[in-house]
Design a protein around this motif. Structure first.
Motif, PDB file in Angstrom:
ATOM      1  N   ASN A   1     -31.309  13.958 -43.828  1.00  0.00           N
ATOM      2  CA  ASN A   1     -31.063  13.913 -42.758  1.00  0.00           C
ATOM      3  C   ASN A   1     -32.232  12.945 -41.724  1.00  0.00           C
ATOM      4  O   ASN A   1     -32.577  14.427 -40.381  1.00  0.00           O
ATOM      5  CB  ASN A   1     -29.819  15.086 -42.292  1.00  0.00           C
ATOM      6  N   PRO A   2     -33.138  12.572 -41.565  1.00  0.00           N
ATOM      7  CA  PRO A   2     -33.897  12.117 -40.687  1.00  0.00           C
ATOM      8  C   PRO A   2     -33.257  11.766 -39.247  1.00  0.00           C
ATOM      9  O   PRO A   2     -31.957  11.053 -39.518  1.00  0.00           O
ATOM     10  CB  PRO A   2     -34.351  11.420 -41.272  1.00  0.00           C
ATOM     11  N   PRO A   3     -34.042  11.805 -38.063  1.00  0.00           N
ATOM     12  CA  PRO A   3     -32.347  11.528 -36.744  1.00  0.00           C
ATOM     13  C   PRO A   3     -32.209   9.198 -37.132  1.00  0.00           C
ATOM     14  O   PRO A   3     -33.786   9.282 -37.001  1.00  0.00           O
ATOM     15  CB  PRO A   3     -33.204  11.734 -36.315  1.00  0.00           C
ATOM     16  N   PHE A   4     -31.532   9.656 -37.218  1.00  0.00           N
ATOM     17  CA  PHE A   4     -30.805   7.884 -36.877  1.00  0.00           C
ATOM     18  C   PHE A   4     -30.301   7.366 -35.667  1.00  0.00           C
ATOM     19  O   PHE A   4     -29.089   8.421 -34.867  1.00  0.00           O
ATOM     20  CB  PHE A   4     -29.623   7.734 -38.015  1.00  0.00           C
ATOM     21  N   PRO A   5     -30.696   6.773 -35.162  1.00  0.00           N
ATOM     22  CA  PRO A   5     -32.396   5.276 -36.106  1.00  0.00           C
ATOM     23  C   PRO A   5     -32.498   5.706 -35.253  1.00  0.00           C
ATOM     24  O   PRO A   5     -33.595   5.401 -35.856  1.00  0.00           O
ATOM     25  CB  PRO A   5     -30.804   4.076 -34.741  1.00  0.00           C
ATOM     26  N   THR A   6     -32.819   6.752 -34.095  1.00  0.00           N
ATOM     27  CA  THR A   6     -34.142   7.772 -34.397  1.00  0.00           C
ATOM     28  C   THR A   6     -34.480   8.410 -33.503  1.00  0.00           C
ATOM     29  O   THR A   6     -33.151   9.044 -33.523  1.00  0.00           O
ATOM     30  CB  THR A   6     -35.623   6.706 -33.356  1.00  0.00           C
ATOM     31  N   TYR A   7     -34.859   9.464 -33.062  1.00  0.00           N
ATOM     32  CA  TYR A   7     -34.913  10.990 -32.913  1.00  0.00           C
ATOM     33  C   TYR A   7     -34.819  10.542 -31.020  1.00  0.00           C
ATOM     34  O   TYR A   7     -35.673   9.718 -30.534  1.00  0.00           O
ATOM     35  CB  TYR A   7     -36.789  11.545 -33.199  1.00  0.00           C
ATOM     36  N   ILE A   8     -34.297  10.993 -29.936  1.00  0.00           N
ATOM     37  CA  ILE A   8     -33.763  11.175 -28.963  1.00  0.00           C
ATOM     38  C   ILE A   8     -33.874  12.190 -28.455  1.00  0.00           C
ATOM     39  O   ILE A   8     -33.534  13.704 -28.916  1.00  0.00           O
ATOM     40  CB  ILE A   8     -31.676  10.318 -28.943  1.00  0.00           C
ATOM     41  N   PRO A   9     -34.977  12.327 -27.537  1.00  0.00           N
ATOM     42  CA  PRO A   9     -35.127  13.556 -26.959  1.00  0.00           C
ATOM     43  C   PRO A   9     -34.542  14.255 -25.734  1.00  0.00           C
ATOM     44  O   PRO A   9     -34.002  12.774 -24.706  1.00  0.00           O
ATOM     45  CB  PRO A   9     -36.817  13.150 -26.341  1.00  0.00           C
ATOM     46  N   LYS A  10     -34.316  15.189 -25.495  1.00  0.00           N
ATOM     47  CA  LYS A  10     -33.686  15.981 -25.077  1.00  0.00           C
ATOM     48  C   LYS A  10     -34.120  17.385 -24.541  1.00  0.00           C
ATOM     49  O   LYS A  10     -35.322  17.621 -24.474  1.00  0.00           O
ATOM     50  CB  LYS A  10     -32.018  16.880 -26.106  1.00  0.00           C
TER      51      LYS A  10
END
Lengths: 152, 320
Positions: free
Chosen positions: B289-298
């Motif tokens: 489960n890599p972040p999809f569609p990309t890693y969104i920083p919080k």
């Protein structure tokens, strides 16, 4: 062995780059840009030094070829039992994080040489218990001499 | 002057200045054209990560994986090799890849381009080093000037808005990636090195042909040498992909990927890193489960180093 995270790093890590930029600084934030090949070299050197700083091998004494060493090693193949290995250091390859050394001894009339990376987790302890006067950095000539010259 | 009036007229019609520059000035070789180009702020920073520029609106939000999904890849710099010991004391050869501000520079959609893909750029260049056509491209999509551009075909659900930064957190330690790069050039090489030919004997009367390829074909039938016959020639400096490279460690605060093994190319060269296609077929992305569609920083996220799970103790397994 995980290195410390952080774009700034600890104070110890920052001492590595001594007031210059950290090697992983994005290019757009640099005023003077060196070629990527040089910057890669800077990156690898910094990572290597950082790992060395945090390594358990920092507490080992300084030694060189000609010193008689007693190494406490764990043998993973033998249920990680610790054993003590004694021998004459015939070579030390200084390569930062990848530093390694070779010790030679005669065990039951058979010459045995063993090499260990200095920062390996299997190398628990290292003590210098004596030294021989040598005039070389690498003592490979002992392989051609008789057993009595390598016995410690 | 005549062409400055044309710019004002076109601005009124809603043309982007950079597009107009490209049309009117071509390669901008004249002095007045270069002066005008210099007065334009073409390497401006994007205002926000989520803004799109002139293309169909693509929202930036997390989505679940689907079995057919393909994510974007990343442009990274090969820094060098080192070794790391894992928790069981096994030594692993590691290549360090550094992601230098990889951003989406263009979103291509099915409606407009016929396929879905993301063009990403990494690195940075000075304005004077970049041809005017590229300057216009960066200005149109409102991204800073990049050194290296690459395009990755993605599925519809993996599209990202222009300006989105793809960081090392895009990857998960333990997953596999395909790494593409330009291999080290070896120059003009003979067939023994280039194709692994065995050469001829060193003795027994062989005259001056010890490393040659020997025969190149048959006799009167076919009476020619086949195209593609392996011969001496340029070796290396071509694009190759190493598949199924395991990501051993991810350092998100420094944008570093530590991958196991070797990748093509010299230190300091750009490589393209994407999810391993053969592992996607095996369902690795659904498991890790890599972040999809990309890693969104919080804001509340704490970025820590992610080390791969290397499985059970291999030495215990050996003893039994």
């Amino acid at each position: 062995m995980a290195a410390t995270s952080g774009a700034e790093g600890t104070a110890e890590t920052q001492a590595i780059w001594q007031g210059r930029h950290a090697p992983w600084t994005p290019t757009s934030k640099l005023t003077k840009r060196k070629h990527l090949t040089k910057r890669s070299q800077y990156m690898m050197e910094t990572l290597s030094r950082e790992l060395e700083q945090q390594s358990h091998a920092q507490k080992f004494p300084e030694f060189r070829a000609g010193d008689i060493l007693e190494c406490t090693v764990t043998v993973p193949e033998n249920r990680r039992r610790t054993s003590v290995v004694k021998g004459l250091c015939i070579a030390k390859n200084n390569a930062g994080w990848n530093t390694s050394f070779t010790i030679r001894n005669i065990v039951g009339n058979i010459p045995i040489e063993r090499s260990y990376p200095l920062h390996s987790p299997n190398l628990v302890d290292l003590k210098v218990v004596g030294s021989k006067r040598v005039r070389r950095a690498k003592l490979y000539y002992l392989r051609d001499l008789g057993n009595k010259f390598s016995r410690v | 002057g005549g062409w400055t009036d044309a710019i004002e007229a076109s601005s009124a019609k809603g043309f982007g200045d950079a597009m107009l520059a490209r049309r009117l000035l071509g390669n901008a070789r004249s002095l007045c054209a270069r002066r005008w180009m210099g007065s334009q702020n073409l390497d401006m920073e994007p205002e926000g990560v989520v803004e799109e520029a002139g293309t169909p609106a693509v929202p930036l939000e997390s989505r679940p994986w689907s079995p057919d999904s393909r994510r974007c890849g990343v442009v990274a710099v090969k820094c060098g090799m080192m070794s790391l010991w894992d928790k069981w004391g096994v030594r692993r050869p590691i290549t360090v890849l550094w992601i230098d501000e990889c951003q989406v520079t263009q979103t291509k959609t099915e409606e407009k381009h016929g396929f879905n893909s993301l063009q990403v750029g990494a690195g940075s260049k000075k304005k004077k080093q970049v041809p005017t056509a590229l300057l216009g491209h960066y200005a149109k999509h409102q991204v800073p000037i990049k050194r290296k551009l690459a395009e990755f075909q993605v599925t519809r659900d993996a599209l990202l808005p222009e300006g989105t930064e793809i960081t090392a957190a895009h990857f998960v330690a333990g997953q596999h990636v395909d790494v593409t790069g330009i291999t080290i050039g070896k120059g003009f090489q003979g067939p023994m090195k280039r194709h692994g030919f065995k050469g001829l004997p060193a003795t027994h009367g062989v005259s001056k042909a010890h490393r040659s390829h020997g025969s190149t074909g048959q006799c009167q039938d076919p009476g020619k040498v086949f195209k593609g016959k392996k011969m001496a020639g340029q070796m290396g400096k071509d694009r190759r992909t190493v598949q199924n490279v395991m990501v051993y460690q991810v350092d998100p605060s420094r944008n570093l990927l530590y991958v196991v093994g070797q990748v093509p190319g010299h230190k300091g060269n750009f490589v393209l890193v994407k999810d391993a296609i053969r592992k996607i077929w095996e369902g690795e992305h659904l498991r890790l489960n890599p972040p999809f569609p990309t890693y969104i920083p919080k804001l509340e996220d704490e970025l820590s180093i992610d080390v791969a799970d290397v499985g059970p103790d291999p030495y215990e397994a050996a003893i039994g």
